[in-house]
Design an enzyme around this catalytic site. Structure first.
Site, PDB file in Angstrom:
ATOM      1  N   ALA A  34       0.818  -1.216   0.000  1.00  0.00           N
ATOM      2  CA  ALA A  34       0.000   0.000   0.000  1.00  0.00           C
ATOM      3  C   ALA A  34       0.847   1.259   0.000  1.00  0.00           C
ATOM      4  O   ALA A  34       1.933   1.293   0.568  1.00  0.00           O
ATOM      5  CB  ALA A  34      -0.919   0.012   1.220  1.00  0.00           C
ATOM      6  N   HIS A  48      -2.840  -1.332  10.254  1.00  0.00           N
ATOM      7  CA  HIS A  48      -2.207  -2.599   9.868  1.00  0.00           C
ATOM      8  C   HIS A  48      -0.849  -2.741  10.555  1.00  0.00           C
ATOM      9  O   HIS A  48      -0.500  -3.817  11.042  1.00  0.00           O
ATOM     10  CB  HIS A  48      -2.039  -2.687   8.343  1.00  0.00           C
ATOM     11  CG  HIS A  48      -3.203  -3.308   7.651  1.00  0.00           C
ATOM     12  ND1 HIS A  48      -3.287  -4.645   7.389  1.00  0.00           N
ATOM     13  CD2 HIS A  48      -4.341  -2.758   7.149  1.00  0.00           C
ATOM     14  CE1 HIS A  48      -4.417  -4.910   6.762  1.00  0.00           C
ATOM     15  NE2 HIS A  48      -5.083  -3.765   6.600  1.00  0.00           N
ATOM     16  N   ARG A  52       0.430  -5.851  13.495  1.00  0.00           N
ATOM     17  CA  ARG A  52       1.468  -6.842  13.209  1.00  0.00           C
ATOM     18  C   ARG A  52       2.268  -7.204  14.456  1.00  0.00           C
ATOM     19  O   ARG A  52       2.506  -6.362  15.315  1.00  0.00           O
ATOM     20  CB  ARG A  52       2.446  -6.313  12.157  1.00  0.00           C
ATOM     21  CG  ARG A  52       1.848  -6.213  10.805  1.00  0.00           C
ATOM     22  CD  ARG A  52       2.852  -5.670   9.803  1.00  0.00           C
ATOM     23  NE  ARG A  52       2.081  -4.950   8.797  1.00  0.00           N
ATOM     24  CZ  ARG A  52       2.439  -3.852   8.201  1.00  0.00           C
ATOM     25  NH1 ARG A  52       3.606  -3.295   8.476  1.00  0.00           N
ATOM     26  NH2 ARG A  52       1.666  -3.284   7.329  1.00  0.00           N
TER      27      ARG A  52
END
Length: 179
Positions: A34, A48, A52
């Site tokens: 992205a 995101h 993680r």
């Protein structure tokens, strides 16, 4: 082993893929495709990143996915690529939305070649965009067509293909055998 994880927006596909990568027991390299073109996308990317595992290595590469796979693939690694459709828009169109067919074909060929030489495990996430109505806009139709062709080519060489809907994984192919 190559695993292709498909699903619609907010289907749970990334969460499922992350669980698969974690369960692999290998060192995870998260390849993010992205690019933050606006504030909303920046916020998505930050969410995101926050989700993680801290032990995962993150590589942000919006274009040269095949080369990145070659650099990071290995028997002790699980590459988690999120997401192929974002990568596709990055290579299929330039920043002004102009179709870039030669760049697209070159990068697609490099991706497929890198996957065919696949040491280690690779889990790829992609949006299933071909289940809606046919768009009246030719650029959107081209994108949907190319995404569908890309998914078919990657599914053909994948050991496992999973469709995630409403957070529920449905195995379409396992050990190279269609279900």
């Amino acid at each position: 082993m190559i695993e292709l994880v498909l699903g619609g927006a907010r289907s749970g596909k990334s969460r499922y893929a992350e669980q698969q990568a974690q369960a692999s027991g290998k060192s995870v390299v998260y390849i993010a495709t992205a690019e933050a073109g606006d504030d909303e996308m920046r916020a998505r990317i930050e969410r995101h990143r926050a989700d993680r595992a801290e032990s995962w290595q993150t590589v942000e590469e919006p274009i040269r996915l095949g080369e990145t796979i070659k650099q990071h693939a290995g028997e002790g690694h699980c590459l988690l690529i999120d997401c192929l459709t974002l990568w596709l828009s990055n290579v299929l169109f330039d920043k002004q939305g102009v179709l870039q067919l030669s760049r697209f074909q070159q990068e697609k060929d490099a991706l497929l070649q890198a996957l065919s030489a696949r040491p280690g495990r690779i889990v790829m996430v992609s949006n299933e965009v071909g289940q809606g109505v046919v768009s009246v806009h030719k650029t959107t139709r081209r994108f949907v067509d190319e995404a569908g062709r890309l998914h078919q080519e990657i599914a053909a060489i994948s050991d496992k293909v999973v469709l995630v809907t409403a957070g529920l994984p449905m195995v379409l192919k396992r050990n190279g055998v269609r279900r």
